[in-house]
Design a protein around this motif. Structure first.
Motif, PDB file in Angstrom:
ATOM      1  N   ASP A  41      13.017 -37.827  42.340  1.00 53.31           N
ATOM      2  CA  ASP A  41      13.860 -38.342  43.411  1.00 53.31           C
ATOM      3  C   ASP A  41      14.756 -37.224  43.917  1.00 53.31           C
ATOM      4  O   ASP A  41      15.376 -36.505  43.123  1.00 53.31           O
ATOM      5  CB  ASP A  41      14.732 -39.502  42.921  1.00 53.31           C
ATOM      6  N   VAL A  42      14.840 -37.089  45.213  1.00 55.24           N
ATOM      7  CA  VAL A  42      15.778 -36.148  45.824  1.00 55.24           C
ATOM      8  C   VAL A  42      16.561 -36.899  46.888  1.00 55.24           C
ATOM      9  O   VAL A  42      16.051 -37.850  47.508  1.00 55.24           O
ATOM     10  CB  VAL A  42      15.070 -34.923  46.433  1.00 55.24           C
ATOM     11  N   GLY A  43      17.821 -36.503  47.093  1.00 54.39           N
ATOM     12  CA  GLY A  43      18.647 -37.211  48.048  1.00 54.39           C
ATOM     13  C   GLY A  43      19.744 -36.350  48.634  1.00 54.39           C
ATOM     14  O   GLY A  43      20.077 -35.272  48.109  1.00 54.39           O
ATOM     15  N   TYR A  44      20.286 -36.844  49.725  1.00 54.19           N
ATOM     16  CA  TYR A  44      21.400 -36.179  50.401  1.00 54.19           C
ATOM     17  C   TYR A  44      22.403 -37.240  50.827  1.00 54.19           C
ATOM     18  O   TYR A  44      22.026 -38.328  51.296  1.00 54.19           O
ATOM     19  CB  TYR A  44      20.915 -35.409  51.625  1.00 54.19           C
ATOM     20  N   LEU A  45      23.698 -36.953  50.654  1.00 51.52           N
ATOM     21  CA  LEU A  45      24.772 -37.851  51.071  1.00 51.52           C
ATOM     22  C   LEU A  45      25.753 -37.091  51.952  1.00 51.52           C
ATOM     23  O   LEU A  45      26.177 -35.983  51.608  1.00 51.52           O
ATOM     24  CB  LEU A  45      25.502 -38.441  49.864  1.00 51.52           C
ATOM     25  N   PHE A  46      26.092 -37.703  53.067  1.00 50.73           N
ATOM     26  CA  PHE A  46      27.139 -37.186  53.944  1.00 50.73           C
ATOM     27  C   PHE A  46      28.269 -38.196  53.971  1.00 50.73           C
ATOM     28  O   PHE A  46      28.060 -39.382  54.250  1.00 50.73           O
ATOM     29  CB  PHE A  46      26.606 -36.967  55.360  1.00 50.73           C
ATOM     30  N   TYR A  47      29.489 -37.745  53.642  1.00 47.13           N
ATOM     31  CA  TYR A  47      30.666 -38.618  53.582  1.00 47.13           C
ATOM     32  C   TYR A  47      31.787 -37.954  54.371  1.00 47.13           C
ATOM     33  O   TYR A  47      32.066 -36.761  54.183  1.00 47.13           O
ATOM     34  CB  TYR A  47      31.085 -38.817  52.125  1.00 47.13           C
ATOM     35  N   GLN A  48      32.421 -38.721  55.245  1.00 50.45           N
ATOM     36  CA  GLN A  48      33.492 -38.147  56.060  1.00 50.45           C
ATOM     37  C   GLN A  48      34.601 -39.164  56.282  1.00 50.45           C
ATOM     38  O   GLN A  48      34.347 -40.313  56.665  1.00 50.45           O
ATOM     39  CB  GLN A  48      32.953 -37.679  57.409  1.00 50.45           C
ATOM     40  N   GLU A  49      35.828 -38.722  56.005  1.00 47.55           N
ATOM     41  CA  GLU A  49      37.020 -39.499  56.318  1.00 47.55           C
ATOM     42  C   GLU A  49      37.647 -38.922  57.580  1.00 47.55           C
ATOM     43  O   GLU A  49      37.878 -37.714  57.658  1.00 47.55           O
ATOM     44  CB  GLU A  49      38.020 -39.448  55.167  1.00 47.55           C
ATOM     45  N   SER A  50      37.908 -39.771  58.522  1.00 49.87           N
ATOM     46  CA  SER A  50      38.471 -39.317  59.786  1.00 49.87           C
ATOM     47  C   SER A  50      39.775 -38.557  59.544  1.00 49.87           C
ATOM     48  O   SER A  50      40.695 -39.057  58.894  1.00 49.87           O
ATOM     49  CB  SER A  50      38.738 -40.529  60.687  1.00 49.87           C
ATOM     50  N   ASP A  51      39.837 -37.328  60.042  1.00 47.27           N
ATOM     51  CA  ASP A  51      41.008 -36.445  59.920  1.00 47.27           C
ATOM     52  C   ASP A  51      41.247 -35.948  58.494  1.00 47.27           C
ATOM     53  O   ASP A  51      42.256 -35.281  58.238  1.00 47.27           O
ATOM     54  CB  ASP A  51      42.291 -37.131  60.409  1.00 47.27           C
ATOM     55  N   TYR A  52      40.340 -36.252  57.564  1.00 43.34           N
ATOM     56  CA  TYR A  52      40.553 -35.831  56.183  1.00 43.34           C
ATOM     57  C   TYR A  52      39.341 -35.066  55.656  1.00 43.34           C
ATOM     58  O   TYR A  52      38.937 -34.064  56.192  1.00 43.34           O
ATOM     59  CB  TYR A  52      40.884 -37.044  55.306  1.00 43.34           C
ATOM     60  N   ILE A  53      38.733 -35.577  54.616  1.00 44.06           N
ATOM     61  CA  ILE A  53      37.747 -34.826  53.852  1.00 44.06           C
ATOM     62  C   ILE A  53      36.332 -35.047  54.377  1.00 44.06           C
ATOM     63  O   ILE A  53      35.994 -36.114  54.905  1.00 44.06           O
ATOM     64  CB  ILE A  53      37.828 -35.217  52.357  1.00 44.06           C
ATOM     65  N   THR A  54      35.490 -34.025  54.223  1.00 49.52           N
ATOM     66  CA  THR A  54      34.056 -34.113  54.493  1.00 49.52           C
ATOM     67  C   THR A  54      33.309 -33.633  53.253  1.00 49.52           C
ATOM     68  O   THR A  54      33.628 -32.591  52.694  1.00 49.52           O
ATOM     69  CB  THR A  54      33.649 -33.256  55.698  1.00 49.52           C
ATOM     70  N   VAL A  55      32.333 -34.423  52.815  1.00 55.54           N
ATOM     71  CA  VAL A  55      31.572 -34.110  51.603  1.00 55.54           C
ATOM     72  C   VAL A  55      30.085 -34.077  51.940  1.00 55.54           C
ATOM     73  O   VAL A  55      29.560 -34.984  52.588  1.00 55.54           O
ATOM     74  CB  VAL A  55      31.824 -35.143  50.491  1.00 55.54           C
ATOM     75  N   ASP A  56      29.408 -33.025  51.507  1.00 57.22           N
ATOM     76  CA  ASP A  56      27.948 -32.938  51.556  1.00 57.22           C
ATOM     77  C   ASP A  56      27.442 -32.875  50.118  1.00 57.22           C
ATOM     78  O   ASP A  56      27.828 -31.975  49.362  1.00 57.22           O
ATOM     79  CB  ASP A  56      27.495 -31.697  52.317  1.00 57.22           C
ATOM     80  N   THR A  57      26.594 -33.833  49.749  1.00 49.63           N
ATOM     81  CA  THR A  57      26.096 -33.923  48.378  1.00 49.63           C
ATOM     82  C   THR A  57      24.574 -33.848  48.365  1.00 49.63           C
ATOM     83  O   THR A  57      23.912 -34.574  49.111  1.00 49.63           O
ATOM     84  CB  THR A  57      26.557 -35.232  47.710  1.00 49.63           C
ATOM     85  N   PHE A  58      24.043 -32.988  47.510  1.00 50.18           N
ATOM     86  CA  PHE A  58      22.603 -32.842  47.335  1.00 50.18           C
ATOM     87  C   PHE A  58      22.263 -33.231  45.896  1.00 50.18           C
ATOM     88  O   PHE A  58      22.895 -32.750  44.955  1.00 50.18           O
ATOM     89  CB  PHE A  58      22.172 -31.401  47.614  1.00 50.18           C
TER      90      PHE A  58
END
Length: 413
Positions: A41-58
């Motif tokens: 299994d392989v995956g990618y997650l994009f998470y973003q809080e408006s005006d705050y943090i951005t996360v890229d997860t592999f």
């Protein structure tokens, strides 16, 4: 990760071996035909809080059978985090520098709305070995390590499962332990309740955590199953966030100074988790709902309700709306600010934090999952969700976010 078919192992022994005939090591090897089935299994997650943090997860995971009684699972996660995060101080026009921010050399607190820019990376590796001791008894041993610029965690656990004779019940128990090392990226931690301008530091902080879980799963009927778990955790050591500060201010939010926060050096957690899964007889669609109650020794308690409903669009496509409601009561030492009429620091509380994550909060998540089955054992999953968080009596009022994930599952027979 994508849902894939359960790994199956086929082990065939020569008829002579089954009858108990003696064999040398070489002969036994020739008489064993071992077919391994593996999943990746392989995956990618994009998470973003408006005006705050951005996360890229592999993410990547591989699991399979080592024998007819042994399984193994290995996973790796790599995160990159950028953006800004609340410091805990009041928004304002002043600017004070805190050194050692993760991925950087310092930040200005009390400016830009009480937030601080940062960037960081994290690498986590985990592994699990499972073994079937008897027909109804299984165990698993797991371990993990997580490393980032200012935080390192190493831990592991062992669990056991026991089925009833009719397999209607499964009883489980598990214990675990971890050791965490925390600091600012300069490998130092600030003196708790010291003024930001004084820049007083000591060495790194460490924390030991011990976990315990008891659970039972019940197959109610052919279409319904239920689960109930109780977990307990105790942690000793450094719990303070080395980057969080709190403003000393009057009732009109006129700030006199800022201090580093201080949290207790011990925390006990209790959680009760229940889940119900049901297949609707008329359509074959699946519905599940779960509830979790959490309470700890900091008087922080929470209620979480999650639910989803999945249905097939055709023989290859599945759609699943899901939602989550989370309500939290503030910790007993949480304060938005330290109130003072004149900025006098002679009567400070023993513990205090303005971290919104410890305050009163309501979080609502709504999302949708789409799964496309490329074959009987392989699939591609897409998830999209929106999270709304509302804080009460905090330096920030709301903190919304979106996240998107894509996961691919591939089976190898």
């Amino acid at each position: 990760m994508a849902v894939t078919n359960k790994i199956k192992q086929k082990l065939a022994l020569a008829a002579g071996a089954l009858l108990g005939e003696q064999a040398t090591g070489a002969e036994a090897t020739e008489n064993i035909e071992l077919y391994n089935s593996w999943n990746v299994d392989v995956g990618y997650l994009f998470y973003q809080e408006s005006d705050y943090i951005t996360v890229d997860t592999f993410m990547a995971m591989i699991d399979g059978n080592l024998s007819d009684k042994d399984t193994v699972k290995l996973g790796v996660v790599f995160d990159t985090l950028t953006g800004s995060t609340p410091t805990g101080a009041l928004p304002g026009n002043g600017s004070v520098t805190v050194t050692g921010v993760s991925g950087g050399g310092g930040f200005s607190a009390g400016s830009a709305g009480g937030t601080v820019p940062f960037d960081d990376t994290r690498l986590a590796i985990n592994g699990t070995w499972g073994h079937e001791w008897q027909r109804l008894i299984r165990s698993n041993v797991s371990t993990y390590v997580s490393v980032e610029g200012d935080y390192t965690a190493v831990g592991g656990g062992i669990g056991i499962e026991k089925d009833s004779e009719d397999k209607a019940y499964t009883f489980s128990a598990a214990i675990g332990a971890s050791v965490d090392k925390v600091s600012q990226s300069n490998e130092q931690t600030p003196v708790p309740l010291s003024e930001l301008d004084d820049q007083l530091y000591v060495g790194t902080g460490s924390k030991n955590t011990y976990d315990f879980l008891l659970g039972v799963t019940k197959v109610i009927n052919q279409r319904t199953a239920a689960m109930l778990n109780f977990s307990y955790s105790t942690s000793l050591g450094y719990h303070t966030d080395p980057y969080k500060i709190i403003s000393v201010a009057d009732e009109q939010d006129s700030e006199f100074t800022t201090l580093f926060e201080k949290r207790p050096d011990e925390r006990q957690r209790f959680a009760l988790y229940s889940k119900l899964v049901h297949e609707l007889p008329s359509s074959g669609n699946h519905f599940n709902i779960s509830y979790r109650y959490y309470q700890d020794s900091w008087d922080l308690n929470s209620h979480t309700v999650e639910s989803s409903y999945s249905f097939e669009l055709n023989n290859k496509s599945l759609l699943e709306p899901f939602g989550r409601i989370y309500q939290q009561q503030a910790a007993d030492f949480y304060q938005r600010t330290i109130l003072s009429a004149d900025g006098n620091l002679s009567n400070l509380p023993e513990f205090v934090s303005s971290d919104p994550r410890l305050g009163e909060m309501l979080s609502i998540t709504a999302g949708l999952k789409y799964q496309y089955k490329t074959s009987s054992a392989n699939s591609i999953d897409f998830r999209l969700a929106y999270i709304s968080r509302q804080f009460t009596d905090a330096v920030i009022e709301e903190r919304d976010a979106i996240f998107f994930t894509i996961a691919l599952g591939k089976g190898f027979d």
